[in-house]
Design a protein around this motif. Structure first.
Motif, PDB file in Angstrom:
ATOM      1  N   GLU A 188      45.206  36.076 -18.167  1.00  0.00           N
ATOM      2  CA  GLU A 188      46.320  35.888 -19.093  1.00  0.00           C
ATOM      3  C   GLU A 188      46.348  36.962 -20.175  1.00  0.00           C
ATOM      4  OE1 GLU A 188      48.842  33.265 -19.249  1.00  0.00           O
ATOM      5  OE2 GLU A 188      48.231  33.441 -17.162  1.00  0.00           O
ATOM      6  N   ASP A 189      45.174  37.523 -20.484  1.00  0.00           N
ATOM      7  CA  ASP A 189      45.127  38.557 -21.520  1.00  0.00           C
ATOM      8  C   ASP A 189      45.308  39.962 -20.960  1.00  0.00           C
ATOM      9  OD1 ASP A 189      42.728  38.885 -20.214  1.00  0.00           O
ATOM     10  OD2 ASP A 189      41.458  38.430 -21.942  1.00  0.00           O
TER      11      ASP A 189
ATOM     12  N   TYR B 141      49.078  43.137 -28.881  1.00  0.00           N
ATOM     13  CA  TYR B 141      50.027  42.224 -29.524  1.00  0.00           C
ATOM     14  C   TYR B 141      49.736  42.013 -31.006  1.00  0.00           C
ATOM     15  CZ  TYR B 141      51.526  40.793 -24.823  1.00  0.00           C
ATOM     16  OH  TYR B 141      52.016  40.762 -23.546  1.00  0.00           O
ATOM     17  N   ASP B 142      48.536  42.329 -31.442  1.00  0.00           N
ATOM     18  CA  ASP B 142      48.124  42.069 -32.827  1.00  0.00           C
ATOM     19  C   ASP B 142      48.658  43.177 -33.743  1.00  0.00           C
ATOM     20  OD1 ASP B 142      46.938  41.538 -35.224  1.00  0.00           O
ATOM     21  OD2 ASP B 142      44.864  41.614 -34.488  1.00  0.00           O
TER      22      ASP B 142
ATOM     23  N   THR C  77      44.096  33.391 -23.200  1.00  0.00           N
ATOM     24  CA  THR C  77      45.516  33.060 -23.284  1.00  0.00           C
ATOM     25  C   THR C  77      46.348  34.335 -23.268  1.00  0.00           C
ATOM     26  OG1 THR C  77      45.770  33.196 -25.704  1.00  0.00           O
ATOM     27  CG2 THR C  77      44.852  31.148 -24.795  1.00  0.00           C
ATOM     28  N   ASN C  78      47.632  34.143 -23.093  1.00  0.00           N
ATOM     29  CA  ASN C  78      48.537  35.294 -23.118  1.00  0.00           C
ATOM     30  C   ASN C  78      48.962  35.661 -24.527  1.00  0.00           C
ATOM     31  OD1 ASN C  78      50.274  33.244 -23.778  1.00  0.00           O
ATOM     32  ND2 ASN C  78      51.500  33.376 -21.902  1.00  0.00           N
ATOM     33  N   GLU C  79      48.270  35.119 -25.514  1.00  0.00           N
ATOM     34  CA  GLU C  79      48.552  35.500 -26.900  1.00  0.00           C
ATOM     35  C   GLU C  79      47.942  36.859 -27.220  1.00  0.00           C
ATOM     36  OE1 GLU C  79      47.135  32.368 -29.359  1.00  0.00           O
ATOM     37  OE2 GLU C  79      48.649  30.932 -28.695  1.00  0.00           O
ATOM     38  N   LYS C  80      47.038  37.309 -26.367  1.00  0.00           N
ATOM     39  CA  LYS C  80      46.456  38.641 -26.508  1.00  0.00           C
ATOM     40  C   LYS C  80      46.839  39.487 -25.298  1.00  0.00           C
ATOM     41  CE  LYS C  80      42.285  37.278 -29.102  1.00  0.00           C
ATOM     42  NZ  LYS C  80      42.615  38.009 -30.350  1.00  0.00           N
ATOM     43  N   ARG C  81      46.880  40.778 -25.494  1.00  0.00           N
ATOM     44  CA  ARG C  81      47.015  41.723 -24.388  1.00  0.00           C
ATOM     45  C   ARG C  81      46.090  42.892 -24.696  1.00  0.00           C
ATOM     46  NH1 ARG C  81      50.728  44.637 -20.916  1.00  0.00           N
ATOM     47  NH2 ARG C  81      49.256  45.615 -19.477  1.00  0.00           N
TER      48      ARG C  81
ATOM     49  N   ASP D 225      43.843  44.667 -29.227  1.00  0.00           N
ATOM     50  CA  ASP D 225      44.898  43.745 -28.820  1.00  0.00           C
ATOM     51  C   ASP D 225      46.253  44.390 -29.094  1.00  0.00           C
ATOM     52  OD1 ASP D 225      46.589  41.651 -28.286  1.00  0.00           O
ATOM     53  OD2 ASP D 225      45.822  40.344 -29.886  1.00  0.00           O
TER      54      ASP D 225
END
Length: 243
Positions: A130-131, A210-211, A42-46, A208
């Motif tokens: 997405e990641d 984003y984290d 998912t795009n919740e991670k990068r 990550d």
């Protein structure tokens, strides 16, 4: 693979134009990596990497190259010569003309948020998950090398010869393009890329972006970092400090 460049050379792109013949072994595709872990991408991670050039030694970079070769099975091509040799990760020297400072960079696919290689690919073989991990589906690649011309980091290689003894997780084929996958087969299992593991310091941090609790996120908030060719607005996943 070593290169010595000044800052002007550093921004050059590749000029390969010949269309090759595709010879790809059947089997695992790069797009199946996520499903092996049954965790959707998912795009919740990068996923990203921070490389501190003040801490990273030339020996560290050599170790990163060796680790990548061993993990992905490239570098033992018998018939490829010179620029035909694959280079998933390179050691690049950049000299500041004003100060004379020389920095050693480990340069690989920068895993751009807006990857030019994806934009120009006529078959959708070049793709971004997405990641944020940018990959090449070897079964869709026709070897046109438009992606190599579009990449401002000279990060992709073309396979010029028939290969054997390939890694199960990394099918490679004559007539196709390849590049750093950020060891996606390991990342999808909760591991870190082989090049990162090879460095016995915090000169290379993976995680990550984003984290807020991740080391890479927290470090990026406290140090000055840069993107290579930030003027292109590609928002790369690989960042550097000390340059």
């Amino acid at each position: 693979m070593n290169k010595t460049l000044n800052r002007r050379d550093f921004i050059k792109t590749t000029s390969a134009t010949t269309i090759g013949v595709v010879t790809v072994a059947s089997g695992i595709t790069l797009t199946t990596f996520a499903s092996t872990n049954k965790v959707p991408v998912t795009n919740e991670k990068r996923w990203g990497m921070l490389i501190d050039t003040n801490k990273l030694t030339e020996a560290d970079i050599d170790g990163m190259v060796s680790a990548c070769q061993k993990e992905q099975g490239w570098g033992s091509e018998l018939h490829s010569t010179g620029s035909q040799k694959p280079g998933w990760i390179k050691k690049v020297k950049v000299k500041d003309k004003a100060t004379g400072k020389v920095s050693n960079l480990a340069l690989m696919c920068q895993h751009c948020e807006e990857p030019p290689c994806v934009d120009v690919c006529p078959t959708n073989a070049s793709m971004k998950r997405e990641d944020g991990i940018v990959l090449v589906d070897k079964h869709l690649c026709i070897g046109c090398r438009y992606c190599m011309m579009a990449c401002p980091y000279d990060a992709r290689s073309f396979v010029h010869e028939t290969l054997s003894n390939q890694k199960e997780h990394m099918p490679r084929g004559k007539g196709t393009v390849e590049s750093c996958t950020m060891c996606v087969h390991k990342v999808d299992k909760g591991e870190v890329p082989a090049c990162v593991t090879s460095v016995n310091s915090d000169a290379v941090i993976f995680g990550d972006l984003y984290d807020a609790s991740s080391k890479i996120n927290q470090t990026l908030k406290t140090v000055q970092s840069a993107q290579i060719r930030a003027d292109l607005n590609l928002n790369t996943g690989v960042r550097y400090s000390g340059i």
